[in-house]
Design an enzyme around this catalytic site. Structure first.
Site, PDB file in Angstrom:
ATOM      1  N   HIS A  13       0.852  -1.175  -0.042  1.00 30.74           N
ATOM      2  CA  HIS A  13       0.065  -0.023  -0.028  1.00 30.74           C
ATOM      3  C   HIS A  13       0.663   1.208   0.074  1.00 30.74           C
ATOM      4  O   HIS A  13       1.216   2.107   1.045  1.00 30.74           O
ATOM      5  CB  HIS A  13      -0.844  -0.088   1.196  1.00 30.74           C
ATOM      6  CG  HIS A  13      -1.922   1.039   1.115  1.00 30.74           C
ATOM      7  ND1 HIS A  13      -3.267   0.758   1.794  1.00 30.74           N
ATOM      8  CD2 HIS A  13      -2.175   2.188   0.562  1.00 30.74           C
ATOM      9  CE1 HIS A  13      -3.972   1.729   1.395  1.00 30.74           C
ATOM     10  NE2 HIS A  13      -3.351   2.704   0.820  1.00 30.74           N
ATOM     11  N   HIS A  15       1.616   4.729  -2.524  1.00 29.31           N
ATOM     12  CA  HIS A  15       1.218   5.513  -3.855  1.00 29.31           C
ATOM     13  C   HIS A  15       2.369   6.185  -4.324  1.00 29.31           C
ATOM     14  O   HIS A  15       3.220   7.076  -3.657  1.00 29.31           O
ATOM     15  CB  HIS A  15       0.136   6.385  -3.495  1.00 29.31           C
ATOM     16  CG  HIS A  15      -1.243   5.858  -2.862  1.00 29.31           C
ATOM     17  ND1 HIS A  15      -2.110   5.550  -3.817  1.00 29.31           N
ATOM     18  CD2 HIS A  15      -1.504   5.430  -1.947  1.00 29.31           C
ATOM     19  CE1 HIS A  15      -3.230   5.062  -3.299  1.00 29.31           C
ATOM     20  NE2 HIS A  15      -2.794   4.976  -2.001  1.00 29.31           N
ATOM     21  N   HIS A 193      -9.211   0.257  -2.559  1.00 23.92           N
ATOM     22  CA  HIS A 193      -9.362   1.084  -1.277  1.00 23.92           C
ATOM     23  C   HIS A 193     -10.682   0.923  -0.589  1.00 23.92           C
ATOM     24  O   HIS A 193     -11.795   1.392  -1.627  1.00 23.92           O
ATOM     25  CB  HIS A 193      -8.946   2.504  -1.311  1.00 23.92           C
ATOM     26  CG  HIS A 193      -7.543   2.626  -1.488  1.00 23.92           C
ATOM     27  ND1 HIS A 193      -6.791   1.909  -2.347  1.00 23.92           N
ATOM     28  CD2 HIS A 193      -6.425   3.743  -0.889  1.00 23.92           C
ATOM     29  CE1 HIS A 193      -5.518   2.610  -2.162  1.00 23.92           C
ATOM     30  NE2 HIS A 193      -5.316   3.591  -1.397  1.00 23.92           N
ATOM     31  N   GLU A 196     -11.940   2.726   4.927  1.00 19.70           N
ATOM     32  CA  GLU A 196     -11.071   3.734   5.600  1.00 19.70           C
ATOM     33  C   GLU A 196     -11.824   4.860   6.268  1.00 19.70           C
ATOM     34  O   GLU A 196     -12.186   4.870   7.211  1.00 19.70           O
ATOM     35  CB  GLU A 196     -10.030   4.499   4.554  1.00 19.70           C
ATOM     36  CG  GLU A 196      -8.977   5.617   5.098  1.00 19.70           C
ATOM     37  CD  GLU A 196      -8.341   6.253   4.175  1.00 19.70           C
ATOM     38  OE1 GLU A 196      -7.275   6.826   4.773  1.00 19.70           O
ATOM     39  OE2 GLU A 196      -8.557   6.158   2.810  1.00 19.70           O
ATOM     40  N   ASP A 274       1.551   4.008   2.687  1.00 22.85           N
ATOM     41  CA  ASP A 274       0.534   4.828   2.038  1.00 22.85           C
ATOM     42  C   ASP A 274       1.316   5.888   1.276  1.00 22.85           C
ATOM     43  O   ASP A 274       1.556   5.761   0.237  1.00 22.85           O
ATOM     44  CB  ASP A 274      -0.596   5.379   2.989  1.00 22.85           C
ATOM     45  CG  ASP A 274      -1.750   5.582   2.398  1.00 22.85           C
ATOM     46  OD1 ASP A 274      -1.920   5.433   1.211  1.00 22.85           O
ATOM     47  OD2 ASP A 274      -2.890   6.007   2.970  1.00 22.85           O
ATOM     48  N   ASP A 275       1.145   7.162   2.000  1.00 19.70           N
ATOM     49  CA  ASP A 275       1.734   8.355   1.350  1.00 19.70           C
ATOM     50  C   ASP A 275       2.957   8.971   2.154  1.00 19.70           C
ATOM     51  O   ASP A 275       2.784   9.958   2.871  1.00 19.70           O
ATOM     52  CB  ASP A 275       0.669   9.254   0.993  1.00 19.70           C
ATOM     53  CG  ASP A 275      -0.214   8.827  -0.116  1.00 19.70           C
ATOM     54  OD1 ASP A 275      -0.156   8.741  -1.198  1.00 19.70           O
ATOM     55  OD2 ASP A 275      -1.257   8.234   0.402  1.00 19.70           O
TER      56      ASP A 275
END
Length: 334
Positions: A13, A15, A193, A196, A274-275
């Site tokens: 996961h 990006h 996704h 969340e 994630d980011d």
């Protein structure tokens, strides 16, 4: 150095656009003659105070404007790979959002080839394996996603699979069912996704309408005991991102993150960044933060990494190599 930094890790996961650090953003802006709406790197970093997912996405897409060429995408991912290699990364399946770039006039092939260049180099220079997962933006028209898949069909050799990301609230998975069905016919793996900010029902919808093989986030699944039973029974991987959940106010305190409850329920959860440029931590930082806030012993850390390996789309041979490396870490000197 934290012991967890040396634990072999798999990121499922992550990006690509979310690895854009302010320093690189300004360097690419200068190279491409683009003016960012921030006076300095410090001012841009100060803007990373998000109230929810949408406030993050607004900034996220504004900064992607600096990405234009094959070289830009190579530089972007290579910076992430070098940094994460120092934190134990050994395999990564990279999300990217082609629609965020092609609508600006960036060539699809430049995106895929640039990211692919970095992954090829990582295999030879860093020993990191991986692949690309093309995500559709759920807050853009389904017809646009279908056109993006048409373009991707000419470069199937460069892709592992497809995903679904961007704003969850108000944009359920169901409308993308036909696009995902066609992706499956093309031999692409499917993830999405869900769960969340949207409720547990979004996880169920992603499973039943999109046929996804793993769920990205999924923390809201605990709200539905029947869904939890199904996820456990079917061994559906959940790629959990605690630092992201904290920065986007999904949880207000990392010490109250549902990760322990998810593990106790028998869910196949794993940890991811994630980011990382926006949420304050790469994959090793994530393990360290969880250890500080929730407690994390070696056995549980190894379990989380094994879950990531099992949930990956790596070859059987590569999975065996990764699992062996994790066991070597677990039984090695403290």
């Amino acid at each position: 150095m934290s012991r967890f930094r040396t634990l072999p890790k798999v990121e499922l996961h992550l990006h690509a656009e979310g690895t854009l650090e302010p320093e690189l953003a300004f360097a690419l802006a200068r190279r491409n003659g683009i003016e960012l709406p921030f006076a300095s790197e410090a001012e841009l970093r100060a803007a990373y105070d998000f109230t929810d997912l949408q406030s993050f996405l607004d900034l996220y897409y504004a900064t992607t404007a600096v990405l234009w060429t094959r070289r830009d995408f190579d530089d972007l991912l290579w910076a992430y790979l070098q940094r994460s290699a120092e934190q134990g990364l050994q395999h990564v399946e990279v999300f990217f959002d082609p629609q965020a770039h092609t609508v600006r006039g960036v060539a699809f092939t430049d995106i895929v080839d640039g990211l692919g260049d970095a992954l090829t180099r990582a295999r030879t220079e860093l020993g990191i394996t991986g692949g690309l997962i093309m995500c559709f933006l759920r807050d853009r028209p389904v017809t646009e996603a279908a056109r993006t898949l048409d373009e991707a069909a000419t470069r199937l050799d460069a892709l592992l699979g497809v995903g679904l990301d961007s704003a969850e609230v108000g944009f359920p998975p169901g409308p993308f069912a036909e696009v995902f069905a066609r992706a499956a016919q093309l031999g692409l793996r499917r993830v999405a996704h869900a769960g969340e900010e949207a409720p547990a029902s979004s996880v169920l919808e992603a499973l039943d309408t999109l046929g996804v093989e793993r769920i990205d986030h999924g923390v809201r699944a605990l709200d539905d005991p029947h869904l939890v039973e199904r996820l456990v029974r079917e061994e559906i991987p959940l790629t959990v991102c605690p630092l992201s959940n904290l920065r986007l106010r999904v949880v207000d305190d990392l010490a109250r993150h549902p990760l322990p409850a998810m593990l106790a329920a028998g869910l196949k959860v794993s940890l991811h960044s994630d980011d990382p440029a926006y949420f304050g931590g790469y994959v090793g930082d994530t393990f360290d933060a969880v250890a500080r806030s929730l407690g994390l012993d070696d056995e549980t850390a190894a379990l989380l990494s094994r879950n990531a390996v099992a949930g990956s789309f790596a070859t059987a041979e590569r999975k065996t190599e990764l699992l062996t490396a994790i066991e070597r870490w677990l039984t090695g000197p403290r």
